[in-house]
Design a protein around this motif. Structure first.
Motif, short mmCIF file in Angstrom:
data_model
loop_
_atom_site.label_atom_id
_atom_site.label_comp_id
_atom_site.label_asym_id
_atom_site.label_seq_id
_atom_site.Cartn_x
_atom_site.Cartn_y
_atom_site.Cartn_z
N LYS A 65 6.62 8.73 0.91
CA LYS A 65 7.60 8.30 1.90
C LYS A 65 7.55 6.79 2.04
N PRO A 66 8.68 6.16 2.34
CA PRO A 66 8.66 4.71 2.55
C PRO A 66 7.82 4.34 3.77
N VAL A 67 7.13 3.24 3.69
CA VAL A 67 6.41 2.69 4.83
C VAL A 67 7.43 2.28 5.89
N GLN A 68 7.19 2.64 7.13
CA GLN A 68 8.12 2.36 8.21
C GLN A 68 7.79 1.00 8.85
N ILE A 69 8.80 0.14 8.93
CA ILE A 69 8.62 -1.23 9.40
C ILE A 69 9.25 -1.41 10.77
N PHE B 206 10.90 -7.09 2.01
CA PHE B 206 10.17 -5.82 2.03
C PHE B 206 11.08 -4.66 1.63
N SER B 207 12.33 -4.67 2.09
CA SER B 207 13.25 -3.58 1.76
C SER B 207 13.59 -3.54 0.28
N ARG C 118 12.31 3.46 -2.89
CA ARG C 118 12.10 2.37 -1.95
C ARG C 118 10.71 2.49 -1.34
N ALA C 119 9.94 1.39 -1.38
CA ALA C 119 8.56 1.41 -0.88
C ALA C 119 8.50 1.24 0.63
N TYR C 120 9.44 0.48 1.17
CA TYR C 120 9.45 0.19 2.62
C TYR C 120 10.83 0.49 3.19
N GLU C 121 10.84 0.83 4.47
CA GLU C 121 12.10 1.12 5.16
C GLU C 121 12.00 0.57 6.58
N GLN D 39 7.29 -10.64 -2.67
CA GLN D 39 5.97 -10.73 -3.31
C GLN D 39 4.87 -10.27 -2.36
N ILE D 40 5.00 -10.63 -1.09
CA ILE D 40 4.01 -10.17 -0.11
C ILE D 40 4.06 -8.65 0.00
N ALA D 41 5.25 -8.09 0.00
CA ALA D 41 5.40 -6.63 0.06
C ALA D 41 4.69 -5.96 -1.11
#
Length: 504
Positions: free
Chosen positions: A3-7, A21-22, A31-34, A492-494
């Motif tokens: 699941k995408p990481v929740q931001i 991040f998105s 998608r890694a982040y959401e 890049q940070i993501a």
């Protein structure tokens, strides 16, 4: 599939951090982040944030979006065309002021929802307002009668960030701010020391990490270690910002994320490749003929400079001036705005080029020039010809007297870079919200265009993708771009933080 990481994204601005991040994907393309919630109080920036939140609801952006930003029709009614996606975006991107009790209550409920949905897989990002910390902001505040730093709430809005940390308990947080935070103080109390202490002791406790310093896992970073020089990481801009990463203590032992430095700088001229040439405007009685006459007058005046020329390469300077004269007619016909777009430069690193590009894009927005006074156009031509010849932007003492503005402090050295060219063969200087004022700090490197940068060009230097549209008027758009975190740096940070979440 994970699941995408929740931001939760605080003080979001137009969404630079969130965009980076998105845009981060896992190896399977998912998608890694959401972003679960983003909050911004400025109405124009919020409209930009809301639009981008809407677009992220699609695997491919709607065709109406591409034709709108290419200038083919007015902005569609997105709510009517795509009601479900627009409703989801409105639930994500909130226009609210952090630090208010009603906002805190609303956000607390959203935090509970996010924790129920994501459990451990949450991330907090954001950059509390920096005006009270920046050197320029402190200088302005010092000139305000009866100004008391302890009464300026902007010094302490980071505590709202800490309040969310105490409620959310995210696995990781990322906080961004200006370098001036390192030296800011209120009544003798060093702000940065207090910020670090509050972040470390928030919630279950956090280990603070530098993404750029070469430290051992047990070393405690010094304040300077948190400064990231964006030009070292593929961003075409000498933007130096404090970025603090915190990892929750119960999972921090095995991770020391580091950004990978690039071997070469990214140059301004390569970043601006693909955007069409435009002429500057005149602040009064503007048309291509009046502009043509104004530039002829300017080049004739500049052509008188011989003995007074302060550089080492007068031949190169004169050749650039001749080039301006030869291309004058073509430039005057170029117009002051354009939606056209050619491919980005092949000299860019593939990762950066891919980040900027969108194969479905056939036109860009926000590429329109400002109007300038004829005297400033002459200074722009001189400064950009000088920069082409000398590979640096001239300071005030390097301007001939016939081009000197009527400023009392022009020769004092207090504002010795009042007119600053973005040198084509180097990274840009820091793009700030000051670009919304007059553009003198952000002169285009091509002397034939003799103008300041457009919003689109400033956005390129900030590494916003070309399909990123900024809402509001031009001044509001400039402010948004200048205040943002470069999305390519955020991407890049993501990437370097993702293994932490994959191993939870």
């Amino acid at each position: 599939m994970s699941k995408p990481v929740q931001i939760i994204d605080l003080f979001s601005g137009p969404g630079g951090l969130g965009e980076g991040f998105s845009s981060c994907k896992r190896n399977d393309g998912s998608r890694a982040y959401e972003i679960a919630v983003s909050i911004e109080k400025d109405r124009a920036a919020h409209k930009t944030l809301l639009l981008r939140a809407f677009l992220r609801q699609f695997d491919e952006f709607p065709p109406e979006y591409y034709s709108w930003i290419a200038g083919r029709h007015e902005c569609p009614d997105w709510k009517q065309l795509y009601p479900r996606q627009w409703s989801t975006a409105e639930n994500e991107a909130l226009c609210a002021e952090l630090g208010r009790s009603d906002t805190a209550d609303m956000l607390s409920e959203r935090i509970r929802e996010t924790k129920r949905m994501a459990g451990n897989g949450t991330l907090l990002i954001g950059g509390p307002p920096c005006q009270a910390y920046s050197l320029a902001g402190r200088s302005r505040n010092a000139g305000i009668r009866n100004y008391k730093p302890k009464d300026d709430d902007r010094h302490f809005l980071y505590r709202e960030y800490c309040r969310v940390l105490n409620e959310l308990h995210p696995a990781v947080f990322v906080m961004e701010n200006v370098k001036g935070m390192l030296s800011s103080s209120v009544e003798g109390l060093a702000i940065f020391e207090q910020v670090v202490s509050d972040l470390e002791h928030a919630g279950p406790g956090y280990k603070l990490l530098s993404l750029s310093a070469d430290l051992q896992s047990d070393d405690k970073p010094e304040p300077k270690d948190f400064v990231i020089r964006a030009e070292e990481y593929g961003v075409p801009q000498a933007r130096h910002r404090v970025i603090i990463v915190g990892i929750r203590l119960d999972i921090a032992a095995n991770f020391t994320p580091r950004l990978r430095r690039q071997n070469t700088d990214v140059h301004v001229k390569d970043m601006l490749t693909g955007l069409p040439r435009l002429r500057s405007g005149l602040s009064k009685r503007d048309d291509e003929y009046a502009w043509h006459d104004a530039v002829i007058s300017a080049t004739e005046k500049i052509g008188q400079i011989t003995r007074e020329y302060p550089g080492d390469n007068i031949v190169g300077f004169q050749e650039e001036l001749k080039r301006v004269e030869k291309q004058l007619l073509a430039t005057s016909r170029a117009g002051r705005s354009s939606h056209l777009r050619n491919p980005v430069s092949k000299r860019l690193e593939p990762e950066l080029a891919a980040f900027l590009d969108d194969p479905k894009l056939f036109g860009v927005s926000c590429h329109e020039t400002r109007g300038h006074m004829p005297t400033d156009i002459a200074r722009y031509i001189y400064a950009s010809c000088f920069a082409r010849a000398e590979k640096l932007s001239p300071r005030s003492h390097q301007f001939p007297d016939i081009l000197a503005p009527n400023h009392k402090n022009w020769k004092t050295g207090k504002f010795n870079d009042r007119f600053r060219v973005q040198v084509g063969v180097a990274p840009a200087s820091t793009v700030t919200s000051h670009i919304s004022k007059d553009g003198h700090f952000f002169i285009h490197p091509d002397p034939t265009q003799c103008r300041s940068l457009t919003v689109r060009e400033a956005a390129r230097l900030q590494t916003f993708p070309d399909n990123y549209h900024f809402m509001g008027n031009r001044t509001e758009q400039f402010v948004q771009v200048g205040n943002a975190v470069p999305p390519f740096l955020a991407w890049q940070i993501a990437q370097v933080l993702l293994p932490i979440f994959d191993n939870l």
